[in-house]
Design a protein around this motif. Structure first.
Motif, PDB file in Angstrom:
ATOM      1  N   ALA A  39       0.808  -1.073   0.100  1.00  0.00           N
ATOM      2  CA  ALA A  39       0.192   0.165  -0.110  1.00  0.00           C
ATOM      3  C   ALA A  39       0.750   1.257   0.024  1.00  0.00           C
ATOM      4  O   ALA A  39       0.252   2.252  -0.345  1.00  0.00           O
ATOM      5  CB  ALA A  39      -0.901  -0.082   1.133  1.00  0.00           C
ATOM      6  N   ALA A  40       2.168   1.162   0.487  1.00  0.00           N
ATOM      7  CA  ALA A  40       2.899   2.256   0.618  1.00  0.00           C
ATOM      8  C   ALA A  40       3.775   2.405  -0.798  1.00  0.00           C
ATOM      9  O   ALA A  40       4.563   3.235  -0.855  1.00  0.00           O
ATOM     10  CB  ALA A  40       3.877   2.216   1.817  1.00  0.00           C
ATOM     11  N   GLY A  41       3.548   1.422  -1.570  1.00  0.00           N
ATOM     12  CA  GLY A  41       4.485   1.643  -2.639  1.00  0.00           C
ATOM     13  C   GLY A  41       5.425   0.253  -3.142  1.00  0.00           C
ATOM     14  O   GLY A  41       5.864   0.331  -4.389  1.00  0.00           O
ATOM     15  N   MET A  42       5.466  -0.684  -2.361  1.00  0.00           N
ATOM     16  CA  MET A  42       6.318  -1.610  -2.651  1.00  0.00           C
ATOM     17  C   MET A  42       5.967  -2.525  -3.978  1.00  0.00           C
ATOM     18  O   MET A  42       4.709  -2.887  -3.751  1.00  0.00           O
ATOM     19  CB  MET A  42       6.636  -2.518  -1.446  1.00  0.00           C
ATOM     20  CG  MET A  42       7.664  -3.692  -1.430  1.00  0.00           C
ATOM     21  SD  MET A  42       7.671  -4.846  -0.081  1.00  0.00           S
ATOM     22  CE  MET A  42       6.461  -5.608  -0.183  1.00  0.00           C
ATOM     23  N   ASP A  43       6.961  -2.665  -4.645  1.00  0.00           N
ATOM     24  CA  ASP A  43       6.479  -3.250  -5.930  1.00  0.00           C
ATOM     25  C   ASP A  43       7.517  -4.608  -6.201  1.00  0.00           C
ATOM     26  O   ASP A  43       7.648  -5.342  -7.287  1.00  0.00           O
ATOM     27  CB  ASP A  43       6.596  -2.519  -7.145  1.00  0.00           C
ATOM     28  CG  ASP A  43       7.760  -1.962  -7.405  1.00  0.00           C
ATOM     29  OD1 ASP A  43       8.826  -2.008  -6.574  1.00  0.00           O
ATOM     30  OD2 ASP A  43       7.908  -1.108  -8.675  1.00  0.00           O
ATOM     31  N   ALA A  44       8.536  -5.159  -5.062  1.00  0.00           N
ATOM     32  CA  ALA A  44       9.224  -6.085  -5.257  1.00  0.00           C
ATOM     33  C   ALA A  44       9.572  -6.579  -3.674  1.00  0.00           C
ATOM     34  O   ALA A  44       9.488  -5.693  -2.822  1.00  0.00           O
ATOM     35  CB  ALA A  44      10.599  -5.697  -5.960  1.00  0.00           C
ATOM     36  N   ALA A  45      10.030  -7.673  -3.786  1.00  0.00           N
ATOM     37  CA  ALA A  45      10.444  -8.139  -2.403  1.00  0.00           C
ATOM     38  C   ALA A  45      11.386  -9.517  -2.438  1.00  0.00           C
ATOM     39  O   ALA A  45      10.905 -10.211  -3.391  1.00  0.00           O
ATOM     40  CB  ALA A  45       9.076  -8.575  -1.526  1.00  0.00           C
ATOM     41  N   ILE A  46      12.081  -9.761  -1.481  1.00  0.00           N
ATOM     42  CA  ILE A  46      12.658 -10.792  -1.283  1.00  0.00           C
ATOM     43  C   ILE A  46      12.001 -11.851  -0.352  1.00  0.00           C
ATOM     44  O   ILE A  46      12.000 -11.605   0.984  1.00  0.00           O
ATOM     45  CB  ILE A  46      14.235 -10.713  -0.757  1.00  0.00           C
ATOM     46  CG1 ILE A  46      14.828  -9.622  -1.753  1.00  0.00           C
ATOM     47  CG2 ILE A  46      15.092 -11.897  -0.673  1.00  0.00           C
ATOM     48  CD1 ILE A  46      16.146  -9.039  -0.915  1.00  0.00           C
ATOM     49  N   ILE A  47      11.373 -12.844  -0.751  1.00  0.00           N
ATOM     50  CA  ILE A  47      10.518 -13.651  -0.273  1.00  0.00           C
ATOM     51  C   ILE A  47      10.652 -15.000  -0.323  1.00  0.00           C
ATOM     52  O   ILE A  47      11.377 -15.493  -1.368  1.00  0.00           O
ATOM     53  CB  ILE A  47       8.812 -13.220  -0.312  1.00  0.00           C
ATOM     54  CG1 ILE A  47       8.629 -13.437  -1.863  1.00  0.00           C
ATOM     55  CG2 ILE A  47       8.585 -11.780   0.033  1.00  0.00           C
ATOM     56  CD1 ILE A  47       7.152 -13.082  -2.024  1.00  0.00           C
ATOM     57  N   ASP A  48       9.865 -15.789   0.094  1.00  0.00           N
ATOM     58  CA  ASP A  48       9.802 -17.384   0.031  1.00  0.00           C
ATOM     59  C   ASP A  48       8.810 -17.440  -1.064  1.00  0.00           C
ATOM     60  O   ASP A  48       7.542 -17.518  -0.669  1.00  0.00           O
ATOM     61  CB  ASP A  48       9.516 -17.994   1.354  1.00  0.00           C
ATOM     62  CG  ASP A  48       9.202 -19.497   1.068  1.00  0.00           C
ATOM     63  OD1 ASP A  48       9.503 -20.072   0.084  1.00  0.00           O
ATOM     64  OD2 ASP A  48       8.774 -20.209   2.101  1.00  0.00           O
ATOM     65  N   PRO A  49       9.118 -17.864  -2.152  1.00  0.00           N
ATOM     66  CA  PRO A  49       7.893 -17.867  -3.432  1.00  0.00           C
ATOM     67  C   PRO A  49       6.891 -19.307  -3.038  1.00  0.00           C
ATOM     68  O   PRO A  49       5.874 -19.221  -3.551  1.00  0.00           O
ATOM     69  CB  PRO A  49       8.606 -18.097  -4.459  1.00  0.00           C
ATOM     70  CG  PRO A  49      10.120 -17.697  -4.330  1.00  0.00           C
ATOM     71  CD  PRO A  49      10.324 -17.992  -2.787  1.00  0.00           C
ATOM     72  N   LEU A  50       7.594 -20.092  -2.131  1.00  0.00           N
ATOM     73  CA  LEU A  50       6.638 -21.332  -1.947  1.00  0.00           C
ATOM     74  C   LEU A  50       5.462 -21.319  -0.913  1.00  0.00           C
ATOM     75  O   LEU A  50       4.574 -22.003  -0.572  1.00  0.00           O
ATOM     76  CB  LEU A  50       7.488 -22.381  -1.431  1.00  0.00           C
ATOM     77  CG  LEU A  50       8.638 -22.768  -2.281  1.00  0.00           C
ATOM     78  CD1 LEU A  50       9.568 -23.981  -1.592  1.00  0.00           C
ATOM     79  CD2 LEU A  50       8.417 -23.003  -3.721  1.00  0.00           C
ATOM     80  N   ASP A  51       5.468 -19.787  -0.204  1.00  0.00           N
ATOM     81  CA  ASP A  51       4.466 -19.356   0.542  1.00  0.00           C
ATOM     82  C   ASP A  51       3.101 -18.954  -0.504  1.00  0.00           C
ATOM     83  O   ASP A  51       3.226 -17.934  -0.749  1.00  0.00           O
ATOM     84  CB  ASP A  51       4.748 -18.360   1.488  1.00  0.00           C
ATOM     85  CG  ASP A  51       3.407 -17.931   2.326  1.00  0.00           C
ATOM     86  OD1 ASP A  51       2.600 -17.963   2.209  1.00  0.00           O
ATOM     87  OD2 ASP A  51       4.034 -17.162   3.471  1.00  0.00           O
ATOM     88  N   GLU A  52       2.220 -19.882  -0.650  1.00  0.00           N
ATOM     89  CA  GLU A  52       1.229 -19.651  -1.769  1.00  0.00           C
ATOM     90  C   GLU A  52       0.218 -18.584  -1.376  1.00  0.00           C
ATOM     91  O   GLU A  52      -0.035 -17.982  -2.149  1.00  0.00           O
ATOM     92  CB  GLU A  52       0.432 -21.040  -1.879  1.00  0.00           C
ATOM     93  CG  GLU A  52       1.378 -22.105  -2.406  1.00  0.00           C
ATOM     94  CD  GLU A  52       0.311 -23.425  -2.655  1.00  0.00           C
ATOM     95  OE1 GLU A  52      -0.886 -23.202  -2.347  1.00  0.00           O
ATOM     96  OE2 GLU A  52       1.081 -24.575  -3.079  1.00  0.00           O
ATOM     97  N   TYR A  53       0.203 -18.265  -0.087  1.00  0.00           N
ATOM     98  CA  TYR A  53      -0.810 -17.349   0.365  1.00  0.00           C
ATOM     99  C   TYR A  53      -0.310 -15.957   0.080  1.00  0.00           C
ATOM    100  O   TYR A  53      -0.835 -15.116  -0.281  1.00  0.00           O
ATOM    101  CB  TYR A  53      -1.155 -17.430   1.800  1.00  0.00           C
ATOM    102  CG  TYR A  53      -2.362 -16.563   2.203  1.00  0.00           C
ATOM    103  CD1 TYR A  53      -3.638 -16.794   2.354  1.00  0.00           C
ATOM    104  CD2 TYR A  53      -2.060 -15.008   2.867  1.00  0.00           C
ATOM    105  CE1 TYR A  53      -4.636 -15.949   2.414  1.00  0.00           C
ATOM    106  CE2 TYR A  53      -2.809 -14.052   3.060  1.00  0.00           C
ATOM    107  CZ  TYR A  53      -4.191 -14.579   3.136  1.00  0.00           C
ATOM    108  OH  TYR A  53      -5.256 -13.642   3.285  1.00  0.00           O
TER     109      TYR A  53
END
Length: 243
Positions: A225-239
């Motif tokens: 909501a603040a503008g983040m459009d990329a993230a370093i995350i675990d892609p296997l977290d389906e939700y």
């Protein structure tokens, strides 16, 4: 959302042995699983191994790119390792990351000028991670300008405001909560540099807390909501990937 898959990281206990033993099958499975889940970049980190890290990072890049048709995010505190990884990378890589620290900037900017990668820019400098929105925005502006000076367009810059664990917040004498700073930095930079991407190591926010996935998901919504459009995350977290 641009997804940088975080799982091939030598600080993870289940990954470290695979890198140490050069287990090609294990690393390639991690890469394929993340790619199939929707990752756009595969982060590769061999920073746990101080000795011989440049060669290890090269091996990771080549192993991953032999399995998936995706670019890597080269993740290391050592410039020599990043430079080595870029030498064998196919296509435009991402560097994770440059900071406002004088020594790191001086070492990385010539390499970036030559390779023209996408770059994660962390809002920290020689004083550490500032405890105010204004100071982090100032570092981000300095980095964006420095990267532009070596030919990196704003659209290839991913500013990371430095997501810190909410469990470690020490509010005594501070005007802003660490989570509030991240949101404020994102809003300020989105207004000033609309082409710059806003990113973050999302799992940092929940470090040391229970129900980490739930906290990560909640934080993701707030940051988006603040503008983040990329993230370093675990892609296997389906939700999380469905947000």
């Amino acid at each position: 959302m641009i997804v940088i898959g975080e799982l091939i990281n030598s600080t993870r206990k289940n990954v470290r042995p695979a890198i140490e033993q050069r287990d090609t099958a294990a690393i390639q499975k991690m890469a394929k699983d993340q790619a199939e889940a929707g990752a756009h970049f595969i982060d590769v980190n061999s920073g746990h191994f101080i000795e011989g890290e440049p060669e290890l990072l090269q091996w990771l890049v080549q192993t991953v790119q032999a399995a998936v048709d995706l670019p890597c995010a080269l993740d290391s505190p050592r410039t020599s390792a990043i430079e080595a990884g870029l030498e064998v990378h196919r296509g435009q890589a991402m560097i994770n990351s440059i900071t406002g620290e004088s020594e790191r900037m001086q070492a990385l900017l010539p390499i970036i000028a030559k390779a023209k990668p996408k770059v994660v820019a962390l809002c920290m400098d020689d004083t550490g991670i500032p405890n105010s929105t204004q100071a982090r925005v100032a570092i981000a502006c300095k980095l964006i300008d420095a990267l532009a000076g070596v030919g990196v367009p704003n659209s290839d810059v991913f500013v990371d405001p430095c997501v810190l664990p909410v469990s470690s917040a020490d509010l005594e004498g501070k005007a802003e909560h660490p989570g509030e700073i991240v949101v404020n930095v994102m809003r300020a930079l989105k207004a000033q540099y609309p082409e710059v991407h806003l990113s973050g190591g999302l799992s940092n926010v929940s470090y040391g807390l229970p129900k980490r996935k739930l906290i990560n998901r909640a934080a993701c919504l707030v940051y988006m909501a603040a503008g983040m459009d990329a993230a370093i995350i675990d892609p296997l977290d389906e939700y999380l990937m469905s947000l």
